[in-house]
Write a protein that holds these residues in place. Sequence first.
Motif, PDB file in Angstrom:
ATOM      1  N   LEU A   1      -5.592  44.244  -3.055  1.00 23.96           N
ATOM      2  CA  LEU A   1      -5.751  44.876  -4.367  1.00 23.96           C
ATOM      3  C   LEU A   1      -5.460  46.372  -4.269  1.00 23.96           C
ATOM      4  CD1 LEU A   1      -6.825  44.725  -7.321  1.00 23.96           C
ATOM      5  CD2 LEU A   1      -9.095  45.171  -6.389  1.00 23.96           C
ATOM      6  N   ILE A   2      -4.556  46.833  -5.136  1.00 25.06           N
ATOM      7  CA  ILE A   2      -4.210  48.258  -5.149  1.00 25.06           C
ATOM      8  C   ILE A   2      -4.448  48.797  -6.552  1.00 25.06           C
ATOM      9  CG2 ILE A   2      -2.366  49.953  -4.788  1.00 25.06           C
ATOM     10  CD1 ILE A   2      -1.031  47.924  -2.900  1.00 25.06           C
ATOM     11  N   PRO A   3      -5.555  49.523  -6.768  1.00 23.61           N
ATOM     12  CA  PRO A   3      -5.803  50.063  -8.104  1.00 23.61           C
ATOM     13  C   PRO A   3      -4.864  51.239  -8.393  1.00 23.61           C
ATOM     14  CG  PRO A   3      -7.635  50.574  -6.606  1.00 23.61           C
ATOM     15  CD  PRO A   3      -6.620  49.840  -5.808  1.00 23.61           C
ATOM     16  N   VAL A   4      -4.372  51.324  -9.616  1.00 23.59           N
ATOM     17  CA  VAL A   4      -3.532  52.462 -10.003  1.00 23.59           C
ATOM     18  C   VAL A   4      -4.003  53.008 -11.350  1.00 23.59           C
ATOM     19  CG1 VAL A   4      -1.487  51.542  -8.801  1.00 23.59           C
ATOM     20  CG2 VAL A   4      -1.790  51.040 -11.219  1.00 23.59           C
ATOM     21  N   ILE A   5      -3.858  54.314 -11.525  1.00 26.88           N
ATOM     22  CA  ILE A   5      -4.196  54.923 -12.815  1.00 26.88           C
ATOM     23  C   ILE A   5      -2.928  54.921 -13.664  1.00 26.88           C
ATOM     24  CG2 ILE A   5      -4.957  57.026 -13.974  1.00 26.88           C
ATOM     25  CD1 ILE A   5      -6.540  57.670 -11.398  1.00 26.88           C
TER      26      ILE A   5
ATOM     27  N   ASP B   1     -18.727  48.165  -3.717  1.00 29.28           N
ATOM     28  CA  ASP B   1     -18.264  47.452  -2.532  1.00 29.28           C
ATOM     29  C   ASP B   1     -17.041  46.576  -2.847  1.00 29.28           C
ATOM     30  OD1 ASP B   1     -18.403  46.993   0.114  1.00 29.28           O
ATOM     31  OD2 ASP B   1     -19.881  45.370  -0.001  1.00 29.28           O
ATOM     32  N   ILE B   2     -16.111  47.156  -3.584  1.00 30.64           N
ATOM     33  CA  ILE B   2     -14.877  46.424  -3.907  1.00 30.64           C
ATOM     34  C   ILE B   2     -13.884  46.652  -2.774  1.00 30.64           C
ATOM     35  CG2 ILE B   2     -12.964  46.166  -5.546  1.00 30.64           C
ATOM     36  CD1 ILE B   2     -14.894  47.272  -7.701  1.00 30.64           C
ATOM     37  N   ASN B   3     -13.366  45.547  -2.278  1.00 34.31           N
ATOM     38  CA  ASN B   3     -12.515  45.624  -1.106  1.00 34.31           C
ATOM     39  C   ASN B   3     -11.055  45.871  -1.498  1.00 34.31           C
ATOM     40  OD1 ASN B   3     -11.512  45.309   1.469  1.00 34.31           O
ATOM     41  ND2 ASN B   3     -11.521  43.056   1.341  1.00 34.31           N
ATOM     42  N   ILE B   4     -10.698  47.168  -1.629  1.00 26.39           N
ATOM     43  CA  ILE B   4      -9.308  47.441  -2.008  1.00 26.39           C
ATOM     44  C   ILE B   4      -8.457  47.541  -0.753  1.00 26.39           C
ATOM     45  CG2 ILE B   4      -9.896  48.616  -4.156  1.00 26.39           C
ATOM     46  CD1 ILE B   4      -9.218  51.258  -2.689  1.00 26.39           C
ATOM     47  N   TYR B   5      -7.124  47.418  -0.943  1.00 26.62           N
ATOM     48  CA  TYR B   5      -6.222  47.498   0.208  1.00 26.62           C
ATOM     49  C   TYR B   5      -6.129  48.941   0.679  1.00 26.62           C
ATOM     50  CZ  TYR B   5      -2.114  47.608   3.100  1.00 26.62           C
ATOM     51  OH  TYR B   5      -1.267  47.810   4.159  1.00 26.62           O
ATOM     52  N   THR B   6      -6.317  49.160   1.953  1.00 28.60           N
ATOM     53  CA  THR B   6      -6.188  50.495   2.517  1.00 28.60           C
ATOM     54  C   THR B   6      -5.178  50.436   3.653  1.00 28.60           C
ATOM     55  OG1 THR B   6      -8.575  50.556   2.196  1.00 28.60           O
ATOM     56  CG2 THR B   6      -7.577  52.474   3.216  1.00 28.60           C
ATOM     57  N   PRO B   7      -4.189  51.324   3.639  1.00 29.42           N
ATOM     58  CA  PRO B   7      -3.219  51.304   4.729  1.00 29.42           C
ATOM     59  C   PRO B   7      -3.936  51.499   6.067  1.00 29.42           C
ATOM     60  CG  PRO B   7      -2.502  52.790   2.994  1.00 29.42           C
ATOM     61  CD  PRO B   7      -3.902  52.368   2.661  1.00 29.42           C
TER      62      PRO B   7
ATOM     63  N   ALA C   1      -0.094  57.607   6.576  1.00 34.80           N
ATOM     64  CA  ALA C   1      -1.141  56.699   6.105  1.00 34.80           C
ATOM     65  C   ALA C   1      -2.293  57.496   5.506  1.00 34.80           C
ATOM     66  CB  ALA C   1      -1.625  55.821   7.255  1.00 34.80           C
ATOM     67  N   LYS C   2      -2.613  58.619   6.154  1.00 29.41           N
ATOM     68  CA  LYS C   2      -3.703  59.454   5.663  1.00 29.41           C
ATOM     69  C   LYS C   2      -3.386  60.002   4.275  1.00 29.41           C
ATOM     70  CE  LYS C   2      -5.835  63.148   7.490  1.00 29.41           C
ATOM     71  NZ  LYS C   2      -5.609  64.248   8.449  1.00 29.41           N
ATOM     72  N   GLN C   3      -2.152  60.442   4.114  1.00 34.54           N
ATOM     73  CA  GLN C   3      -1.733  60.972   2.802  1.00 34.54           C
ATOM     74  C   GLN C   3      -1.829  59.904   1.722  1.00 34.54           C
ATOM     75  OE1 GLN C   3       2.213  62.542   3.239  1.00 34.54           O
ATOM     76  NE2 GLN C   3       1.515  64.304   4.436  1.00 34.54           N
ATOM     77  N   LEU C   4      -1.424  58.678   2.090  1.00 36.76           N
ATOM     78  CA  LEU C   4      -1.495  57.588   1.113  1.00 36.76           C
ATOM     79  C   LEU C   4      -2.941  57.325   0.724  1.00 36.76           C
ATOM     80  CD1 LEU C   4       1.093  54.990   2.483  1.00 36.76           C
ATOM     81  CD2 LEU C   4       1.372  56.588   0.592  1.00 36.76           C
ATOM     82  N   ILE C   5      -3.815  57.257   1.726  1.00 26.91           N
ATOM     83  CA  ILE C   5      -5.220  56.957   1.454  1.00 26.91           C
ATOM     84  C   ILE C   5      -5.838  58.043   0.584  1.00 26.91           C
ATOM     85  CG2 ILE C   5      -7.506  56.683   2.519  1.00 26.91           C
ATOM     86  CD1 ILE C   5      -6.005  55.359   4.909  1.00 26.91           C
TER      87      ILE C   5
ATOM     88  N   ILE D   1       7.357  49.227  -0.546  1.00 28.83           N
ATOM     89  CA  ILE D   1       8.687  48.790  -0.114  1.00 28.83           C
ATOM     90  C   ILE D   1       8.991  49.241   1.307  1.00 28.83           C
ATOM     91  CG2 ILE D   1      11.143  48.706  -0.764  1.00 28.83           C
ATOM     92  CD1 ILE D   1       9.489  47.554  -2.944  1.00 28.83           C
ATOM     93  N   ARG D   2       8.321  50.264   1.779  1.00 32.44           N
ATOM     94  CA  ARG D   2       8.645  50.726   3.106  1.00 32.44           C
ATOM     95  C   ARG D   2       7.492  50.574   4.112  1.00 32.44           C
ATOM     96  NH1 ARG D   2      11.804  55.979   4.530  1.00 32.44           N
ATOM     97  NH2 ARG D   2      10.942  56.702   2.576  1.00 32.44           N
ATOM     98  N   THR D   3       6.562  51.529   4.061  1.00 28.01           N
ATOM     99  CA  THR D   3       5.669  51.632   5.215  1.00 28.01           C
ATOM    100  C   THR D   3       4.695  50.465   5.374  1.00 28.01           C
ATOM    101  OG1 THR D   3       4.238  53.049   3.901  1.00 28.01           O
ATOM    102  CG2 THR D   3       5.782  54.129   5.391  1.00 28.01           C
ATOM    103  N   ASN D   4       4.230  49.888   4.270  1.00 29.74           N
ATOM    104  CA  ASN D   4       3.178  48.893   4.434  1.00 29.74           C
ATOM    105  C   ASN D   4       3.549  47.489   3.988  1.00 29.74           C
ATOM    106  OD1 ASN D   4       1.790  51.693   4.072  1.00 29.74           O
ATOM    107  ND2 ASN D   4       0.411  50.422   5.272  1.00 29.74           N
ATOM    108  N   MET D   5       4.828  47.279   3.733  1.00 37.85           N
ATOM    109  CA  MET D   5       5.253  45.963   3.264  1.00 37.85           C
ATOM    110  C   MET D   5       4.867  44.876   4.272  1.00 37.85           C
ATOM    111  SD  MET D   5       9.052  44.593   2.533  1.00 37.85           S
ATOM    112  CE  MET D   5       9.385  44.965   0.834  1.00 37.85           C
ATOM    113  N   LEU D   6       5.143  45.169   5.522  1.00 32.22           N
ATOM    114  CA  LEU D   6       4.886  44.172   6.548  1.00 32.22           C
ATOM    115  C   LEU D   6       3.393  43.898   6.679  1.00 32.22           C
ATOM    116  CD1 LEU D   6       6.573  42.608   8.401  1.00 32.22           C
ATOM    117  CD2 LEU D   6       6.303  44.356  10.132  1.00 32.22           C
ATOM    118  N   ASP D   7       2.605  44.969   6.634  1.00 27.62           N
ATOM    119  CA  ASP D   7       1.155  44.797   6.744  1.00 27.62           C
ATOM    120  C   ASP D   7       0.623  44.001   5.550  1.00 27.62           C
ATOM    121  OD1 ASP D   7      -1.364  45.401   8.080  1.00 27.62           O
ATOM    122  OD2 ASP D   7      -1.802  46.591   6.285  1.00 27.62           O
ATOM    123  N   LEU D   8       1.196  44.246   4.376  1.00 22.25           N
ATOM    124  CA  LEU D   8       0.772  43.509   3.187  1.00 22.25           C
ATOM    125  C   LEU D   8       1.108  42.019   3.328  1.00 22.25           C
ATOM    126  CD1 LEU D   8       1.939  46.153   0.565  1.00 22.25           C
ATOM    127  CD2 LEU D   8      -0.414  45.333   0.795  1.00 22.25           C
TER     128      LEU D   8
END
Length: 398
Positions: free
Chosen positions: A167-171, A197-203, A216-220, A270-277
């Motif tokens: 889950l990736i929340p966006v504004i 305690d909502i388990n959102i996706y974190t890189p 990854a830090k910047q994304l988080i 599309i790039r850094t976390n596609m594989l992890d997702l």
Amino acid sequence: MQEPVGISNLPNQRYNIVLKQGATFTIMVCGESGLGKTTFVNTLFQSTLKEHANPTERHNKFTSSHQTVEIDIVRAILEEKNFKMRLNIIDTPGFGNNVNNHDSWTPIIDFLDDQHESFMKQEQQPIRYAKKDLRVHACLYFIRPTGHSLKPLDIEIMKRLSTRVNLIPVIAKADTLSPSELESFKNRIRDVIEAQDINIYTPPLEVEDSPAAEHAKQLIEAMPFAIIGSEEEIEVSPGNFVRGRQYPWGTVEVENDQHCDFKKLRSLLIRTNMLDLILSTNEIHFETFRSLKLGDDDHPSTNGGVSRDANGESEENGLKQTIAKNKPRRLHNPKFKEEEDALKKFFTEQVKAEEQRFRQWETNIVNERNRLNSDLEEMQAKLKSLEESVKKLQINKR
Ligand SMILES: Nc1nc2c(ncn2[C@@H]2O[C@H](COP(=O)(O)OP(=O)(O)OP(=O)(O)O)[C@@H](O)[C@H]2O)c(=O)[nH]1
Ligand SMILES: [Mg+2]
């Protein structure tokens, strides 16, 4: 020229694994009505496909001027260097303006569960190639830019989504908030997500001090991502067009980090976390689903810790049937939540161990290669000296 989006930058060894599995990546958007979901889908497609300039595109654009009334899927094939993958984006009807809000989002939950279910069934077939796989790897949850906080309905739905997908929340419509409003809104949302305690996706944080860890830090830090969607290209200076929204006071640009987090989100997807997702969907969410499902079938008595009294079998059978009919709901039972958390922990550990093993193996290979190289050098030196001896002998013979 814009830089390529970078699907070909996926780590070599691991994208081979994904390639073998068919290389499909599926994103879903959901949230209240009118928040710009369809516009976002088109924005993401247009901006991504432009950079891929590929002839195999099969993108049938939706009209965002209409309310989305059913679950729609846009597909494309992304191609970069030798890497090819199928991209699906699932657009869903907005919810929240019905009298009975419950009904408006259950189809989404059912859709997610159905994909797991159908994939599981296909896996059980004797011939397992060419699976149709629409399991969702990333679910973007659109939050209304109220500037206040998350609504109870948001919390309820996000909780249900978070046990099933990344889950990736966006504004949404970030251009309607000022930078300071946006910052405090983000903070409040983060607080609620943590408190609930909502388990959102974190890189995942990579090895410390690496550029990947920094990214990854910047994304988080930017989460929940503030996004702006637009299907228009605006001429900001003669001949220079950017994707954005025009206001009397100026232009907000979709692909400008100063204006919103669209580029960060796209990079994550599309790039850094596609594989992890993709991997975490398979290894955590799908496995959780499968375990619960198989657990259900094998041991009916574990059906969600339903308290049974001495009232006899008929009631129990009735309960079983109800539970069977209401499959998606079993995940909301606290007992399952516990099991699920345990499973998640187990799988995360497994993945970690596997990664550790893989790294060790990689180190061994590098060491082995170094050893062989130095052996080779030695041999070559020997060969050279032997050749020289031969030459000398030949000269002497003459
Ligand atoms: N200000 C602003 N308006 C936007 C943005 N994105 C979309 N809109 C506008 O919001 C309206 C609704 O957009 P849609 O993309 O249809 O919204 P949706 O979430 O798909 O709506 P449903 O299909 O009803 O759920 C349209 O008029 C868009 O032009 C944005 O980032 N900022
Ligand atoms: Mg729509």
